[in-house]
Design an enzyme around this catalytic site. Structure first.
Site, PDB file in Angstrom:
ATOM      1  N   HIS A 133      30.646  12.480 -19.170  1.00 46.64           N
ATOM      2  CA  HIS A 133      28.518  12.418 -19.698  1.00 46.64           C
ATOM      3  C   HIS A 133      29.146  11.334 -20.791  1.00 46.64           C
ATOM      4  O   HIS A 133      30.053  11.489 -21.746  1.00 46.64           O
ATOM      5  CB  HIS A 133      28.078  12.784 -19.750  1.00 46.64           C
ATOM      6  N   ASP A 210      32.373  20.167 -23.584  1.00 46.51           N
ATOM      7  CA  ASP A 210      31.093  19.884 -23.320  1.00 46.51           C
ATOM      8  C   ASP A 210      29.986  20.441 -21.395  1.00 46.51           C
ATOM      9  O   ASP A 210      30.936  20.813 -20.774  1.00 46.51           O
ATOM     10  CB  ASP A 210      30.400  17.925 -22.467  1.00 46.51           C
ATOM     11  N   GLN A 213      26.395  20.915 -18.268  1.00 49.88           N
ATOM     12  CA  GLN A 213      26.314  21.133 -16.974  1.00 49.88           C
ATOM     13  C   GLN A 213      26.690  23.095 -16.150  1.00 49.88           C
ATOM     14  O   GLN A 213      26.832  23.320 -14.917  1.00 49.88           O
ATOM     15  CB  GLN A 213      26.857  20.016 -15.499  1.00 49.88           C
ATOM     16  N   LYS A 236      18.374  22.123 -19.634  1.00 54.49           N
ATOM     17  CA  LYS A 236      18.962  22.647 -18.221  1.00 54.49           C
ATOM     18  C   LYS A 236      19.477  23.852 -17.612  1.00 54.49           C
ATOM     19  O   LYS A 236      19.902  24.081 -16.357  1.00 54.49           O
ATOM     20  CB  LYS A 236      20.525  21.476 -17.888  1.00 54.49           C
ATOM     21  N   CYS A 376      24.515   8.382 -16.338  1.00 55.95           N
ATOM     22  CA  CYS A 376      25.479   8.551 -17.815  1.00 55.95           C
ATOM     23  C   CYS A 376      27.090   8.562 -17.406  1.00 55.95           C
ATOM     24  O   CYS A 376      27.385   9.287 -18.240  1.00 55.95           O
ATOM     25  CB  CYS A 376      24.615   9.359 -18.578  1.00 55.95           C
TER      26      CYS A 376
END
Length: 421
Positions: A133, A210, A213, A236, A376
């Protein structure tokens, strides 16, 4: 393919009623949870309760409201630590390793600015994957430009994996930082973070993950991943917008200078200088979103009440059904693995000859909500040769069911007929 039991499970939906927005509109198929999740009533209630019962600035007062607000933030910090496995050998949460930010993007910018500028120099390397991302790419581009370091990319195999050979070849002796996504927000694939961590540490590099997700969809233990720093976003994970988390090892966090300066991040200040407060306060300048953090605590309790094993199993079944149904449409191309079980949450696709923006707009007329654009992740889409530089993306969460996906498929058939008679 799903078993009859799995299919029956996603036909039932005991969860949608927990989410006021979804319960209020039974005809809406919300398939954009990779962008932001819906919030259960207990989270909305918690945010309101903070303002109604303990509205005061944490850390800054000795009266009971401020003391209560401070305790609420402390409890949330410890809860986040437990949720991601940041505990010691006795199982005690390491709350002081949890830094609250606004979102994953801010957490990653904090790491790039603080750690990156501290350890990188000319000729050093930062290793990222091609699927990152922009939030885990642009900060590293900027710090490399400022320090003279070089950005190196982990590329994908034909089946959308970062192979052991690629890991060994790209993470070499010049690598000082490796920063990768746990789960791709476009492809939905889950990377072998543990293998990347082992190689990074063999070369003396720090590993940054990261988890935006990953944490919402799969049980996550930062110790098992072997990373040095891990970032996530509350919004999220059924929490409120405006709250993020950065976890780090004590070594990494102590090494890093503050990213922002101001109130609450100091121990003492003189006319000519300052001494920083210990971690995590060192990185939390100014007033935090205390109500949001309190509500995020409630979101974690909601997920734990269901059990992350249940969440993961239901969402994998949904993603498998989604992938299989899209693959059955001869005018749709899935972007990513053909095996639905490899998609964590997100499935990207395109309708041949139709721009994704048109697809999403027409679907909205049928109360089907999907994402359309570059997500993104423009370098990834360029690398994959995706025409128009955009895809449609449907992403599931535990509150989705088979009917939501069937509505998407019906809507896509309508899209095709509009453009092809």
């Amino acid at each position: 393919m799903l078993t009859p039991h799995q299919l029956a499970d996603i036909e039932r939906n005991p969860h949608k009623g927990d989410f006021p927005l979804l319960a209020a509109d039974e005809n809406m198929a919300f398939l954009d949870s990779a962008a932001t999740s819906q919030r259960p009533a207990c989270v909305l209630d918690a945010q309101r309760a903070f303002y109604e019962t303990m509205n005061a600035n944490p850390l800054r007062g000795l009266y009971r409201l401020s003391v209560a607000a401070t305790a609420a933030i402390d409890e949330a910090r410890a809860h986040v630590a437990r949720f991601i496995g940041a505990v010691d050998a006795q199982g005690t949460p390491q709350a002081d390793q949890i830094v609250f930010t606004r979102n994953t993007s801010e957490s990653l910018n904090l790491v790039a600015s603080s750690l990156g500028r501290g350890v990188l120099g000319p000729g050093d390397e930062v290793v990222v994957s091609i699927m990152e991302h922009h939030s885990n790419l642009i900060p590293w581009q900027q710090v490399c430009a400022a320090t003279g370091a070089r950005l190196v990319y982990l590329r994908l195999s034909d089946d959308y994996r970062i192979t052991p050979e690629e890991i060994e070849a790209k993470i070499g002796p010049r690598a000082k930082i490796v920063s990768v996504t746990q789960v791709s927000n476009v492809l939905g694939v889950q990377n072998d973070v543990s293998a990347i961590a082992r190689r990074a540490h063999e070369t003396g590099a720090y590993l940054v993950v990261d988890g935006a997700q990953g944490a919402p969809h799969v049980a996550t233990d930062v110790r098992e991943l072997g990373c040095d720093l891990y970032a996530l976003s509350a919004h999220k994970m059924m929490g409120p917008m405006g709250v993020g988390v950065l976890w780090g090892t004590r070594e990494a966090l102590d090494l890093m200078p503050p990213f922002l300066t101001g109130g609450e991040m100091i121990d003492s200040v003189t006319e000519q200088g300052a001494v920083w407060a210990p971690v995590p306060q060192k990185f939390e300048a100014g007033t935090q979103d205390a109500a949001g953090i309190y509500a995020f605590d409630a979101a974690l309790s909601y997920l734990e009440g269901l059990g992350m094993d249940l969440v993961e199993a239901r969402e994998r079944a949904l993603a498998t059904y989604l992938t299989d149904q899209l693959a059955a449409l001869d005018f749709v191309d899935v972007v990513g693995p053909a095996e639905g079980s490899r998609h964590v949450g997100a499935v990207s696709f395109n309708v041949r000859g139709v721009h994704p923006h048109d697809v999403a707009s027409i679907l909205d007329g049928s109360d089907v909500c999907i994402r359309a654009g570059h997500h993104c992740a423009q370098p990834l889409l360029s690398y994959l040769g995706v025409q128009m530089g955009s895809t449609c993306r449907a992403s599931v969460a535990l509150y989705n069911d088979k009917t939501d996906i069937d509505r998407l498929v019906s809507g896509l058939t309508n899209v095709w007929s509009i453009f092809n008679g």
